[in-house]
Design a protein around this motif. Structure first.
Motif, PDB file in Angstrom:
ATOM      1  N   LEU A   1     -30.665 -22.086 -26.837  1.00 47.36           N
ATOM      2  CA  LEU A   1     -29.205 -21.949 -26.887  1.00 47.36           C
ATOM      3  C   LEU A   1     -28.560 -23.169 -27.531  1.00 47.36           C
ATOM      4  O   LEU A   1     -27.663 -23.037 -28.378  1.00 47.36           O
ATOM      5  N   ALA A   2     -28.999 -24.363 -27.143  1.00 48.97           N
ATOM      6  CA  ALA A   2     -28.447 -25.587 -27.723  1.00 48.97           C
ATOM      7  C   ALA A   2     -28.774 -25.676 -29.211  1.00 48.97           C
ATOM      8  O   ALA A   2     -27.923 -26.065 -30.024  1.00 48.97           O
ATOM      9  N   ASN A   3     -29.990 -25.291 -29.584  1.00 46.35           N
ATOM     10  CA  ASN A   3     -30.373 -25.303 -31.001  1.00 46.35           C
ATOM     11  C   ASN A   3     -29.561 -24.305 -31.807  1.00 46.35           C
ATOM     12  O   ASN A   3     -29.172 -24.581 -32.943  1.00 46.35           O
ATOM     13  N   GLN A   4     -29.290 -23.138 -31.241  1.00 50.93           N
ATOM     14  CA  GLN A   4     -28.477 -22.129 -31.928  1.00 50.93           C
ATOM     15  C   GLN A   4     -27.063 -22.659 -32.172  1.00 50.93           C
ATOM     16  O   GLN A   4     -26.482 -22.433 -33.246  1.00 50.93           O
ATOM     17  N   ALA A   5     -26.520 -23.351 -31.186  1.00 50.95           N
ATOM     18  CA  ALA A   5     -25.182 -23.925 -31.342  1.00 50.95           C
ATOM     19  C   ALA A   5     -25.180 -24.983 -32.448  1.00 50.95           C
ATOM     20  O   ALA A   5     -24.284 -25.006 -33.297  1.00 50.95           O
ATOM     21  N   ALA A   6     -26.201 -25.845 -32.447  1.00 49.42           N
ATOM     22  CA  ALA A   6     -26.298 -26.875 -33.485  1.00 49.42           C
ATOM     23  C   ALA A   6     -26.476 -26.246 -34.863  1.00 49.42           C
ATOM     24  O   ALA A   6     -25.854 -26.682 -35.844  1.00 49.42           O
ATOM     25  N   ASP A   7     -27.306 -25.210 -34.952  1.00 49.01           N
ATOM     26  CA  ASP A   7     -27.521 -24.526 -36.233  1.00 49.01           C
ATOM     27  C   ASP A   7     -26.250 -23.839 -36.718  1.00 49.01           C
ATOM     28  O   ASP A   7     -25.978 -23.810 -37.921  1.00 49.01           O
ATOM     29  N   ALA A   8     -25.479 -23.288 -35.782  1.00 44.63           N
ATOM     30  CA  ALA A   8     -24.222 -22.640 -36.158  1.00 44.63           C
ATOM     31  C   ALA A   8     -23.260 -23.658 -36.765  1.00 44.63           C
ATOM     32  O   ALA A   8     -22.597 -23.370 -37.773  1.00 44.63           O
ATOM     33  N   ILE A   9     -23.182 -24.838 -36.192  1.00 49.66           N
ATOM     34  CA  ILE A   9     -22.303 -25.887 -36.731  1.00 49.66           C
ATOM     35  C   ILE A   9     -22.815 -26.347 -38.092  1.00 49.66           C
ATOM     36  O   ILE A   9     -22.033 -26.575 -39.023  1.00 49.66           O
ATOM     37  N   ARG A  10     -24.117 -26.461 -38.234  1.00 52.16           N
ATOM     38  CA  ARG A  10     -24.695 -26.827 -39.532  1.00 52.16           C
ATOM     39  C   ARG A  10     -24.310 -25.789 -40.588  1.00 52.16           C
ATOM     40  O   ARG A  10     -23.887 -26.138 -41.697  1.00 52.16           O
ATOM     41  N   SER A  11     -24.434 -24.520 -40.257  1.00 52.97           N
ATOM     42  CA  SER A  11     -24.050 -23.455 -41.184  1.00 52.97           C
ATOM     43  C   SER A  11     -22.560 -23.516 -41.511  1.00 52.97           C
ATOM     44  O   SER A  11     -22.155 -23.313 -42.661  1.00 52.97           O
ATOM     45  N   LEU A  12     -21.751 -23.796 -40.498  1.00 47.96           N
ATOM     46  CA  LEU A  12     -20.309 -23.924 -40.711  1.00 47.96           C
ATOM     47  C   LEU A  12     -20.018 -25.087 -41.658  1.00 47.96           C
ATOM     48  O   LEU A  12     -19.178 -24.972 -42.551  1.00 47.96           O
ATOM     49  N   ASN A  13     -20.715 -26.203 -41.463  1.00 45.32           N
ATOM     50  CA  ASN A  13     -20.520 -27.353 -42.349  1.00 45.32           C
ATOM     51  C   ASN A  13     -20.817 -26.982 -43.801  1.00 45.32           C
ATOM     52  O   ASN A  13     -20.084 -27.378 -44.712  1.00 45.32           O
ATOM     53  N   HIS A  14     -21.862 -26.226 -44.017  1.00 45.61           N
ATOM     54  CA  HIS A  14     -22.192 -25.791 -45.379  1.00 45.61           C
ATOM     55  C   HIS A  14     -21.145 -24.814 -45.908  1.00 45.61           C
ATOM     56  O   HIS A  14     -20.755 -24.889 -47.075  1.00 45.61           O
ATOM     57  N   ALA A  15     -20.705 -23.906 -45.070  1.00 46.98           N
ATOM     58  CA  ALA A  15     -19.751 -22.880 -45.508  1.00 46.98           C
ATOM     59  C   ALA A  15     -18.378 -23.464 -45.838  1.00 46.98           C
ATOM     60  O   ALA A  15     -17.642 -22.883 -46.643  1.00 46.98           O
TER      61      ALA A  15
ATOM     62  N   ALA B   1     -17.175 -26.376 -52.701  1.00 50.19           N
ATOM     63  CA  ALA B   1     -17.875 -25.588 -53.714  1.00 50.19           C
ATOM     64  C   ALA B   1     -18.174 -24.162 -53.242  1.00 50.19           C
ATOM     65  O   ALA B   1     -18.365 -23.268 -54.063  1.00 50.19           O
ATOM     66  N   LYS B   2     -18.216 -23.935 -51.954  1.00 51.49           N
ATOM     67  CA  LYS B   2     -18.544 -22.606 -51.432  1.00 51.49           C
ATOM     68  C   LYS B   2     -17.382 -21.637 -51.556  1.00 51.49           C
ATOM     69  O   LYS B   2     -17.580 -20.438 -51.609  1.00 51.49           O
ATOM     70  N   GLY B   3     -16.170 -22.157 -51.554  1.00 57.39           N
ATOM     71  CA  GLY B   3     -14.995 -21.313 -51.717  1.00 57.39           C
ATOM     72  C   GLY B   3     -14.714 -20.365 -50.568  1.00 57.39           C
ATOM     73  O   GLY B   3     -14.072 -19.336 -50.767  1.00 57.39           O
TER      74      GLY B   3
END
Length: 129
Positions: free
Chosen positions: A18-32, A36-38
């Motif tokens: 669960l903690a890893n999923q939350a961290a991964d979600a924030i990482r994905s948000l940072n990329h999105a 350049a992603k628009g």
């Protein structure tokens, strides 16, 4: 007699997932949210995103407090060891850090709420394109 309902047990692996999923979600948000992603096009995009992030930070203190209570109960058992130093000192330091994290998360929520309020009246002028 009412039948007893078993509560599902949460394993350490489940909690870590669960903690890893939350961290991964924030990482994905940072990329999105990179320019350049628009994916951020309108003030309303930022408004909605900031509201969701405020909700996230609003929920963090409960997790921190519950972990701290667990550590407090664990300290009372005397069943904790440490590679160096006194286990109670490490537990106290961890609990102190978690208490600080609660305050920081609450401050972060307050600041995000301010940003969210400031974004509320903004719109996008299609004539400026």
């Amino acid at each position: 007699m009412t039948p007893r309902t078993e509560r599902p047990t949460m394993t350490n692996a489940h909690l870590q997932d669960l903690a890893n999923q939350a961290a991964d979600a924030i990482r994905s948000l940072n990329h999105a949210t990179q320019n350049a992603k628009g994916e951020l096009n309108y003030p309303s995009d930022a408004y909605t995103l900031v509201a969701s992030l405020a909700q996230l930070t609003q929920r963090l203190p409960q997790s921190f407090e519950q972990i701290s209570r667990f550590l407090g109960a664990l300290a009372k058992t005397g069943a904790v060891t440490a590679d160096h130093g006194a286990p109670d000192d490490h537990l106290a330091e961890a609990r102190s850090g978690l208490a600080s994290a609660v305050l920081i998360a609450q401050t972060l929520t307050d600041r995000l709420d301010r940003a969210h309020s400031a974004l509320g009246p903004l719109g996008y002028d299609i004539g400026s394109e």
